[in-house]
Design an enzyme around this catalytic site. Structure first.
Site, PDB file in Angstrom:
ATOM      1  N   GLU B  60       0.819  -1.220   0.000  1.00  0.00           N
ATOM      2  CA  GLU B  60       0.000   0.000   0.000  1.00  0.00           C
ATOM      3  C   GLU B  60       0.849   1.264   0.000  1.00  0.00           C
ATOM      4  O   GLU B  60       0.465   2.276  -0.606  1.00  0.00           O
ATOM      5  CB  GLU B  60      -0.964  -0.018   1.185  1.00  0.00           C
ATOM      6  CG  GLU B  60      -2.140  -0.984   1.014  1.00  0.00           C
ATOM      7  CD  GLU B  60      -1.802  -2.433   1.300  1.00  0.00           C
ATOM      8  OE1 GLU B  60      -0.657  -2.696   1.753  1.00  0.00           O
ATOM      9  OE2 GLU B  60      -2.656  -3.303   1.087  1.00  0.00           O
ATOM     10  N   HIS B 128      -8.729  -5.126  10.255  1.00  0.00           N
ATOM     11  CA  HIS B 128      -9.334  -5.005   8.925  1.00  0.00           C
ATOM     12  C   HIS B 128     -10.729  -4.390   9.009  1.00  0.00           C
ATOM     13  O   HIS B 128     -11.532  -4.574   8.104  1.00  0.00           O
ATOM     14  CB  HIS B 128      -9.460  -6.379   8.255  1.00  0.00           C
ATOM     15  CG  HIS B 128      -8.155  -7.050   7.975  1.00  0.00           C
ATOM     16  ND1 HIS B 128      -7.286  -7.421   8.960  1.00  0.00           N
ATOM     17  CD2 HIS B 128      -7.575  -7.420   6.815  1.00  0.00           C
ATOM     18  CE1 HIS B 128      -6.229  -8.005   8.420  1.00  0.00           C
ATOM     19  NE2 HIS B 128      -6.370  -8.003   7.130  1.00  0.00           N
TER      20      HIS B 128
END
Lengths: 102, 329
Positions: B60, B128
């Site tokens: 990311e 998450h």
């Protein structure tokens, strides 16, 4: 006996589904193991196959319509000329079906 | 209007903007042939080709960095970060580079990029499932958008892809299984424009993203008891639509701020302060997650974050407290 084709509630988190197509039309004979309809969830395409024979008598949704899990999508009957209930909300035995997801 | 799945509304916005502006490119994990983690980019790789729809590795920081650099060099990248939690890895490029570029260069350079990330608890556990929107609201130079309906997802993503600087577009896992009405004709939603989802005179419920869905459910419950809640969906977390919020708060005199994330330095804290400046006698309360990570157990997850019953309970408590205080006076 009149049987309802029920949109399954066992579709994970689906809240709404969209009817893609019917494989049979009102008045058609449906044999066991014949495909009835296909619908779409947010993630998958689901093919519904009859596990018992009957006549497809009335479809409550058309291609492109939105349905909810638990909705009765159609009525089938064991004999092709059995009288149908007057009310759409009339209780009907659930038709035995299987679901294949792609 | 047409009814579309949430992912289809996103897909339509991307396709229209890619048609309109050749500088718009997509970067993200599994967005090309696979069609995206939520099937939201389905068909775009086939239509726009590998130079504009690019898979990235599970990295990311690199993805956001690539987007920021490409934006500064003249493209309009949309970077997909599967879960909002993973934006943490890209914060340096997003905050230190993209958000500050306009300030550091006295307006000579900008980074018109969009980071699209999915927040919210839906069984994924502590790393998450977070709702970290306030972290992003805190950064000067970032625009933060968070739709709760398919129609707003369409209109806000189009706006984001034309914005002059970096935008974080936050959606929510629980919005994807739903359909919603999307305008047939092109329609953009400006930044800084909240939506009044339901009118009411007793209190103002302010929320965003999936909590707006629950706020509307809570308003139904309250209506059955004779409490009329006005429900405002922020849609834009920065800039904030103070005008719409203040107009409602002046009328109702009570505001309850609901968010899925932590309340400490949260969306509600900022809004309550800002609204009290504008509406001095406003009575406020806030509701958010308990001070714990989102648990992987469904029971504990539900215990950690607000639900519709909890929102209704907080609304009743806010009104009851106000009535009692008036009685004491």
């Amino acid at each position: 006996m009149i049987r309802g084709l029920v949109i399954p509630k066992e579709l994970g988190e689906a809240i709404e589904v969209r009817l893609l197509q019917w494989y049979k039309a009102e008045g058609d004979h449906v044999a066991a193991d014949e495909a009835l309809l296909e619908f779409e969830t947010d993630k998958a395409i689901v093919l519904v196959t009859a596990k018992q024979a009957g006549a497809l008598r009335r479809c409550f949704f058309a291609a492109g319509d939105w349905m909810k899990p638990g909705d009765v999508a159609a009525w089938l009957s064991d004999e092709p000329d059995e009288p149908l209930p007057a009310e759409r909300s009339a209780p009907a035995e659930a038709l035995l079906v299987t679901f294949d997801t792609t | 209007m047409s009814r579309l799945f949430f992912r289809e509304a996103l897909g339509r916005a991307m396709a229209e903007e890619m048609d309109r502006d050749p500088r718009v490119i997509l970067l993200g994990q599994d967005i090309a042939a696979h069609g995206g983690s939520y099937a939201e980019t389905r068909g775009l790789f086939e239509r726009f080709g590998p130079s504009r729809v690019r898979n990235t590795p599970v990295a990311e920081a690199a993805t956001v960095g690539l987007a920021a650099g490409a934006a500064a060099a003249g493209l309009r990248p949309l970077a997909f970060i599967t879960y909002l939690d993973f934006v943490m890895l890209g914060l340096d490029a997003l905050v230190n580079y993209a958000a500050k570029l306009r300030f550091k260069s006295a307006g000579q350079l900008t980074a018109p990029m969009v980071v699209k990330a999915t927040a919210g608890a839906k069984g994924q556990g502590p790393t998450h499932a977070q709702s970290l929107e306030p972290w992003l609201m805190n950064v000067p130079g970032l625009t933060v958008l968070a739709p709760s309906t398919a129609g707003d997802a369409y209109g806000l993503l189009k706006t984001a892809l034309r914005a002059p600087g970096p935008v974080v577009f936050v959606d929510h896992k629980k919005l994807f299984p739903r359909g919603g009405e999307v305008p047939d004709k092109e329609e953009l939603i400006p930044v800084g424009s909240a939506a009044v989802r339901r009118e009411g005179r007793h209190l103002t419920l302010v929320s965003h993203s999936y909590m707006s869905v629950l706020a509307l459910e809570a308003a139904e419950m309250l209506a059955a008891e004779g409490i009329e809640a006005e429900v405002i969906d922020l849609r834009s977390l920065w800039p904030i639509d103070w005008e719409t919020l203040a107009a409602s708060a002046r009328r109702t005199g009570h505001a309850l701020f609901v968010e899925e994330g932590q309340v400490v330095c949260g969306v509600g804290a900022e809004l309550a302060f800002g609204l009290r400046e504008r509406v001095p006698n406003l009575r406020v309360d806030r509701l958010g997650a308990r001070r714990a990570p989102v648990a992987p157990s469904p029971v504990l997850e539900a215990f950690t974050i607000p639900d519709a019953q909890g929102i209704a309970r907080s609304a009743r408590r806010l009104l009851a407290k106000a009535t009692q205080e008036e009685g004491d006076r």
